[in-house]
Design an enzyme around this catalytic site. Structure first.
Site, short mmCIF file in Angstrom:
data_model
loop_
_atom_site.label_atom_id
_atom_site.label_comp_id
_atom_site.label_asym_id
_atom_site.label_seq_id
_atom_site.Cartn_x
_atom_site.Cartn_y
_atom_site.Cartn_z
N LYS A 1 -20.25 85.48 -25.32
CA LYS A 1 -21.43 84.71 -24.97
C LYS A 1 -22.40 84.69 -26.14
O LYS A 1 -22.62 85.71 -26.79
CB LYS A 1 -22.08 85.37 -23.75
CG LYS A 1 -23.20 84.62 -23.12
CD LYS A 1 -23.86 85.41 -21.98
CE LYS A 1 -22.95 85.63 -20.82
NZ LYS A 1 -23.65 86.27 -19.68
N ASP B 1 -28.42 88.86 -7.04
CA ASP B 1 -28.68 89.98 -7.93
C ASP B 1 -29.17 91.21 -7.18
O ASP B 1 -28.87 92.34 -7.58
CB ASP B 1 -29.69 89.58 -9.01
CG ASP B 1 -29.08 88.65 -10.06
OD1 ASP B 1 -27.87 88.38 -10.00
OD2 ASP B 1 -29.83 88.19 -10.94
N TYR C 1 -27.11 79.47 -22.77
CA TYR C 1 -25.92 80.31 -22.82
C TYR C 1 -24.75 79.45 -23.26
O TYR C 1 -24.49 78.40 -22.67
CB TYR C 1 -25.56 80.84 -21.43
CG TYR C 1 -26.69 81.34 -20.58
CD1 TYR C 1 -26.85 82.70 -20.33
CD2 TYR C 1 -27.57 80.45 -19.96
CE1 TYR C 1 -27.86 83.16 -19.51
CE2 TYR C 1 -28.58 80.91 -19.15
CZ TYR C 1 -28.73 82.27 -18.92
OH TYR C 1 -29.73 82.72 -18.11
N HIS D 1 -25.09 90.51 -15.47
CA HIS D 1 -23.96 89.63 -15.20
C HIS D 1 -22.85 89.74 -16.24
O HIS D 1 -23.12 90.01 -17.40
CB HIS D 1 -24.42 88.17 -15.17
CG HIS D 1 -25.50 87.89 -14.18
ND1 HIS D 1 -26.43 86.90 -14.37
CD2 HIS D 1 -25.80 88.46 -12.99
CE1 HIS D 1 -27.25 86.86 -13.35
NE2 HIS D 1 -26.91 87.81 -12.49
#
Length: 179
Positions: free
Chosen positions: A72, A166, A132, A62
């Site tokens: 991130k 996905d 995250y 991703h």
């Protein structure tokens, strides 16, 4: 204090925070704006979220496209993952190269992943939590990814549990990087 370790991918760092332990358990500070600036990481989180996964779940690969791309910071406070990063920066000498690192509630390591990299992981234990922190707010129209097994990485799982999303991603070879 956080120790900064370079990785084989330029601009991706392993961060080892100080763990405070006593008779109550442990305490870990994962982010301090001033400390990150001192380390040379201009990261200012705007959003935080977490996932909980069963063993053999693969989440990835991703990233957010230009317009909402983000830095991130990821870590695994419970359980264990094999975290995987792919360099999508066309100008980089590491374009298309990967790195992986085990993150766990035991080792307390974190990964800083800047704009221009894809990210994914394999949960190695049941009830694995990943946190995250991102420098932009999630933008569904900028959400992107590529197929988990399309970039030459040797995942230690035969039949992972994947989301329909996905499973539907294109192969990396069919992706034109905007980075």
């Amino acid at each position: 204090m956080i120790q900064l370790l370079e990785t084989e991918l330029t601009s991706v760092f392993v961060l080892k925070p100080r763990v405070f332990e006593d008779q109550r358990g442990s305490f870990v500070k994962t982010y301090n704006e001033n400390l990150f600036e001192e380390l040379g990481i201009p990261f200012k989180p705007r959003e935080e979220f977490f996932s909980v996964s069963h063993k053999n779940v693969v989440r990835g690969m991703h990233f957010q496209l230009v317009g909402a791309a983000h830095d991130k910071l990821v870590y695994c406070p419970l359980g264990k993952v094999l975290d995987v990063v792919v360099d999508l920066r066309k100008w980089s000498k590491n374009y298309g190269k990967t790195m992986s690192r085990e993150l766990s509630g035991s080792n307390r390591e974190m990964l800083f992943i800047p704009v221009g990299f894809a990210h994914g992981f394999l949960a190695l234990e049941d009830n694995t939590m990943m946190v995250y922190q991102t420098s932009t707010v999630h933008s569904p129209q900028h959400d992107a990814g590529f197929l988990w097994n399309s970039f030459g990485f040797d995942w230690p799982v035969q039949n992972p549990i994947l989301s329909d999303r996905d499973k539907a991603f294109p192969a990396l070879k069919d992706f034109q990087s905007p980075f």
